[in-house]
Design an enzyme around this catalytic site. Structure first.
Site, PDB file in Angstrom:
ATOM      1  N   ASP A  36      -5.448 -10.583 -15.547  1.00 29.54           N
ATOM      2  CA  ASP A  36      -6.460 -11.463 -15.340  1.00 29.54           C
ATOM      3  C   ASP A  36      -7.815 -10.981 -16.168  1.00 29.54           C
ATOM      4  O   ASP A  36      -8.161  -9.961 -15.991  1.00 29.54           O
ATOM      5  CB  ASP A  36      -6.760 -11.652 -13.823  1.00 29.54           C
ATOM      6  CG  ASP A  36      -7.376 -12.846 -13.300  1.00 29.54           C
ATOM      7  OD1 ASP A  36      -8.067 -13.347 -14.017  1.00 29.54           O
ATOM      8  OD2 ASP A  36      -6.712 -13.269 -11.920  1.00 29.54           O
ATOM      9  N   ASP A  96      -4.245   3.721   2.785  1.00 27.05           N
ATOM     10  CA  ASP A  96      -5.534   3.413   2.871  1.00 27.05           C
ATOM     11  C   ASP A  96      -6.022   2.046   3.093  1.00 27.05           C
ATOM     12  O   ASP A  96      -7.032   1.746   3.382  1.00 27.05           O
ATOM     13  CB  ASP A  96      -6.449   4.028   1.607  1.00 27.05           C
ATOM     14  CG  ASP A  96      -5.950   3.030   0.483  1.00 27.05           C
ATOM     15  OD1 ASP A  96      -5.139   2.257   0.497  1.00 27.05           O
ATOM     16  OD2 ASP A  96      -6.556   3.092  -0.625  1.00 27.05           O
ATOM     17  N   ASP A 156     -10.453 -16.238 -16.149  1.00 27.79           N
ATOM     18  CA  ASP A 156     -11.058 -16.850 -15.031  1.00 27.79           C
ATOM     19  C   ASP A 156     -12.326 -17.407 -15.439  1.00 27.79           C
ATOM     20  O   ASP A 156     -13.050 -17.107 -16.162  1.00 27.79           O
ATOM     21  CB  ASP A 156     -11.312 -15.442 -14.147  1.00 27.79           C
ATOM     22  CG  ASP A 156     -11.999 -15.981 -12.828  1.00 27.79           C
ATOM     23  OD1 ASP A 156     -11.392 -16.302 -11.884  1.00 27.79           O
ATOM     24  OD2 ASP A 156     -13.285 -15.729 -12.795  1.00 27.79           O
ATOM     25  N   GLU A 198      -8.443 -20.897 -16.621  1.00 26.56           N
ATOM     26  CA  GLU A 198      -8.409 -21.457 -15.130  1.00 26.56           C
ATOM     27  C   GLU A 198      -9.225 -22.764 -15.347  1.00 26.56           C
ATOM     28  O   GLU A 198     -10.466 -22.738 -15.879  1.00 26.56           O
ATOM     29  CB  GLU A 198      -9.294 -20.361 -14.295  1.00 26.56           C
ATOM     30  CG  GLU A 198      -9.440 -21.091 -12.999  1.00 26.56           C
ATOM     31  CD  GLU A 198     -10.536 -20.075 -12.032  1.00 26.56           C
ATOM     32  OE1 GLU A 198     -10.450 -20.118 -10.698  1.00 26.56           O
ATOM     33  OE2 GLU A 198     -11.427 -19.547 -12.443  1.00 26.56           O
ATOM     34  N   ASP A 237      -1.695  -1.209  -3.926  1.00 22.83           N
ATOM     35  CA  ASP A 237      -2.153  -0.608  -5.174  1.00 22.83           C
ATOM     36  C   ASP A 237      -0.848  -0.497  -6.084  1.00 22.83           C
ATOM     37  O   ASP A 237       0.090  -1.267  -5.870  1.00 22.83           O
ATOM     38  CB  ASP A 237      -2.425   0.843  -4.878  1.00 22.83           C
ATOM     39  CG  ASP A 237      -1.373   1.346  -4.001  1.00 22.83           C
ATOM     40  OD1 ASP A 237      -0.276   1.275  -4.049  1.00 22.83           O
ATOM     41  OD2 ASP A 237      -1.945   2.334  -2.701  1.00 22.83           O
ATOM     42  N   ASP A 273       0.714  -1.197   0.164  1.00 22.70           N
ATOM     43  CA  ASP A 273       0.040   0.064  -0.012  1.00 22.70           C
ATOM     44  C   ASP A 273       1.071   1.170  -0.023  1.00 22.70           C
ATOM     45  O   ASP A 273       1.621   1.572   1.022  1.00 22.70           O
ATOM     46  CB  ASP A 273      -1.087  -0.142   1.185  1.00 22.70           C
ATOM     47  CG  ASP A 273      -1.696   1.352   1.361  1.00 22.70           C
ATOM     48  OD1 ASP A 273      -2.034   1.952   0.562  1.00 22.70           O
ATOM     49  OD2 ASP A 273      -1.967   1.671   2.669  1.00 22.70           O
ATOM     50  N   HIS A 287      -4.616 -17.720  -4.981  1.00 24.25           N
ATOM     51  CA  HIS A 287      -5.321 -16.772  -4.110  1.00 24.25           C
ATOM     52  C   HIS A 287      -6.679 -17.406  -3.624  1.00 24.25           C
ATOM     53  O   HIS A 287      -7.498 -17.135  -2.836  1.00 24.25           O
ATOM     54  CB  HIS A 287      -5.930 -15.590  -5.049  1.00 24.25           C
ATOM     55  CG  HIS A 287      -6.757 -15.804  -6.327  1.00 24.25           C
ATOM     56  ND1 HIS A 287      -6.179 -16.526  -7.345  1.00 24.25           N
ATOM     57  CD2 HIS A 287      -7.999 -15.639  -6.440  1.00 24.25           C
ATOM     58  CE1 HIS A 287      -6.921 -16.539  -8.379  1.00 24.25           C
ATOM     59  NE2 HIS A 287      -7.992 -16.287  -7.742  1.00 24.25           N
ATOM     60  N   ASP A 288      -7.044 -18.689  -4.094  1.00 22.74           N
ATOM     61  CA  ASP A 288      -8.105 -19.454  -3.783  1.00 22.74           C
ATOM     62  C   ASP A 288      -8.007 -20.498  -2.818  1.00 22.74           C
ATOM     63  O   ASP A 288      -9.100 -21.270  -2.657  1.00 22.74           O
ATOM     64  CB  ASP A 288      -8.795 -19.988  -5.092  1.00 22.74           C
ATOM     65  CG  ASP A 288      -9.573 -18.725  -5.878  1.00 22.74           C
ATOM     66  OD1 ASP A 288     -10.052 -18.014  -4.954  1.00 22.74           O
ATOM     67  OD2 ASP A 288     -10.114 -19.073  -7.045  1.00 22.74           O
TER      68      ASP A 288
END
Length: 580
Positions: free
Chosen positions: A129, A56, A231, A285, A60, A52, A352-353
């Site tokens: 992605d 915030d 995806d 995917e 990013d 970051d 990430h899953d």
């Protein structure tokens, strides 16, 4: 009641493979045609959690730019970012409201252009992605689509008029009630959403939708994007009569939900319109429900995609009881054999899953975390296929293990909790499984140093930082020559210097050994033996007598015991030998 394990298998794996199918026939020519994307090592970044730059609490693009020298230092030569488009964030960016804009939290298009330019200066390619099975319900297309039945955008989505009666059941992977048809009173009709209610499925049977997608991909390819990760792409083609599902459909979700009647037509069209026009590659995917499905997606003579990303390895170990090493051996050996002569695979143990790699397949206790992390990275970087390395795994980052549902951000965790409550299920068991298997485990902030919030942000992070950040962080590991981080760098460089690890033949040794995963890689006169102890116990192995002139090339631990052809591997030890 369905357990969390079953739900996660449906949500993340999208496939149950028919093991009795014969492997497809292939050419006798070895699969050694050199291509840049075969030789890549891909580093996956979850952008919300990497760095970051503005306080915030959300990572990013400027944060990624700030850390490009670090990414370059890893030796990787490609980066895949999870979605960074404009989105209401119902599913952390996988619900897209504008495909040509950057999410405000992540920055703007100038930031993207700078990031891409700076990556390319460092010899790092970039994978975008692409989420086009569905959009956000806040996308302009859907807002128009739901206004009236004669709206020009109506056929951009799947609608079922209520006067025809309720549509046949379809399972929603993200809905608390498991129902994929959502009634919309404005036009007295149901719309389809295989995922969240806020993620309506696009109607690929409409050629206007397909052209919209191709134009979007051309937009990014013109900017210099080097690859696309598609995806949930197995789901885009559907039987629009939506017939009743047969009994037992849950055993092979893809057979009835994916690989639809026109999928290959659409992929050939996509290849012709976009992929063949640029020096890019595409990976989808999932890989269907059979080896034949996978080959039909990626074999070069098909003119569709370039790389298969199967989830069978992620099926292993999805329970609190753990897994058997024999399962892992069978999965990766069977898939390698099926693609030995034709097609190309992705190799990964995390994304990430799924949970953190070391917590699921290794041992995240302080005693064994580093050794098992190194061992697992050795596996990924010595197998045939293109390795995908998930951010933080180079450090040995672990599951965070939340105790309360209020700590979770993931839509799957929250909806699963609500579903379990609604069905009167075992909520204690659900929470125990969630603690181990939750996607949020893999999404905690990158651990840069031992300062507050691990140097990820000066604000309040969107997800808490793992408590072990004081010991497990980039700054500390960078200084330690024996760290997970420096071992990862060595292994990436080792793979880059040894094409045998990219293209060489793979052969499994000792398939019945309960602790050691052993295999060889061979290309011409280059031969390597890889020995991986997946156990917290010492393990002995006898090297085959025909292997001559063994030379130790890599060792993730300082100790190795050798007595003639007998080796004793320490817990989670990884050894690489050359031999004649």
């Amino acid at each position: 009641m369905k357990t969390l394990f079953i739900s996660l298998a449906l949500i993340f794996c999208f496939s149950t493979y028919n093991e009795i199918l014969a492997q497809p026939d292939s050419s006798d020519i070895p699969n050694t045609q050199k291509t840049w994307w075969k030789e890549a090592v891909i580093y996956q970044i979850y952008p919300r959690s990497f760095k970051d730059s503005d306080g915030d609490g959300v990572g990013d693009l400027k944060g990624i730019i700030e850390k490009l020298d670090y990414i370059e230092s890893l030796g990787v030569n490609m980066v895949w970012l999870n979605p960074i488009y404009s989105s209401p964030n119902a599913d952390n960016g996988y619900d897209i409201s504008n495909y040509r804009e950057i999410m405000d939290e992540f920055g703007n298009m100038e930031d993207f252009d700078l990031m891409l330019s700076e990556m390319h200066k460092r010899g790092i390619k970039f994978v975008m992605d692409v989420v086009v099975n569905h959009s956000s319900d806040e996308h302009r297309w859907f807002k128009e689509s739901r206004k009236s039945r004669d709206n020009p955008y109506r056929d951009y989505y799947h609608w079922w008029p209520a006067e025809k009666g309720e549509p046949n059941y379809r399972y929603s992977l993200f809905d608390p009630k498991g129902e994929a048809w959502k009634y919309d009173s404005k036009t007295n009709a149901y719309y389809l959403h295989y995922f969240s209610q806020k993620q309506p499925d696009l109607n690929w049977e409409n050629p206007k939708v397909r052209q919209e997608v191709y134009d979007i991909m051309k937009f990014w390819a013109e900017k210099g994007v080097d690859g696309f990760r598609l995806d949930a792409f197995q789901f885009v083609s559907k039987d629009t009569s939506f017939p009743p599902l047969p009994k037992g459909y849950e055993k092979d979700v893809i057979k009835y939900y994916g690989m639809g009647p026109n999928l290959h037509k659409y992929l050939k069209e996509l290849n012709r319109e976009v992929l063949s026009q640029y020096d890019v590659f595409a990976v989808s995917e999932g890989a269907g429900s059979t080896f034949e499905d996978a080959h039909s997606l990626v074999d070069a003579d098909r003119n569709e995609l370039q790389m298969a990303y199967h989830f069978k390895g992620m099926d292993v170990g999805n329970s609190l009881e753990g897994y058997k090493l024999s399962e892992l051996k069978e999965v990766y050996t069977t898939w390698d054999s099926a693609f030995a002569k034709k097609g190309w695979l992705s190799i990964f143990l995390a994304n990430h899953d799924v949970p953190r790699m070391v917590s699921k397949f290794g041992n995240d206790s302080p005693e064994f975390r580093a050794a098992s992390s190194k061992m697992l990275n050795t596996f990924i970087l010595t197998m045939r296929g293109t390795p995908y390395c998930y951010y933080g795994d180079e450090l040995g980052m672990t599951n965070i293990g939340f105790d309360s549902i209020s700590q979770y951000q993931d839509i799957v965790a929250k909806n699963g909790y609500e579903k379990t409550l609604n069905e009167g299920g075992d909520i204690e068991k659900y929470m125990a499984e969630l603690k181990f298997l939750s996607r949020d485990n893999a999404r905690t902030p990158m651990q840069w140093n031992d300062s507050e919030h691990a140097g990820f942000t000066t604000g309040t992070p969107w997800l808490p930082v793992n408590d072990n950040y004081k010991e497990v962080n980039v700054e500390a590991e960078d200084k330690d020559p024996n760290s997970c981080l420096n071992y990862f760098r060595e292994m990436v460089n080792f793979r880059m210097e040894n094409p045998v690890l990219v293209y060489g033949a793979y052969e499994l040794l000792f398939p019945d050994h309960k602790q050691v995963y052993a295999y060889t890689r061979q290309m011409g006169d280059k031969k390597m033996l890889i020995l991986l102890n997946f156990s917290k116990e010492e393990s002995s192995i006898e090297i085959p007598s025909e292997m001559k002139e063994l030379q130790l090339l890599k060792n993730n631990l300082p100790e190795v015991t050798k007595q003639g052809l007998d080796l004793t591997l320490a817990p989670y030890q990884a050894l690489i030998f050359s031999y004649r």
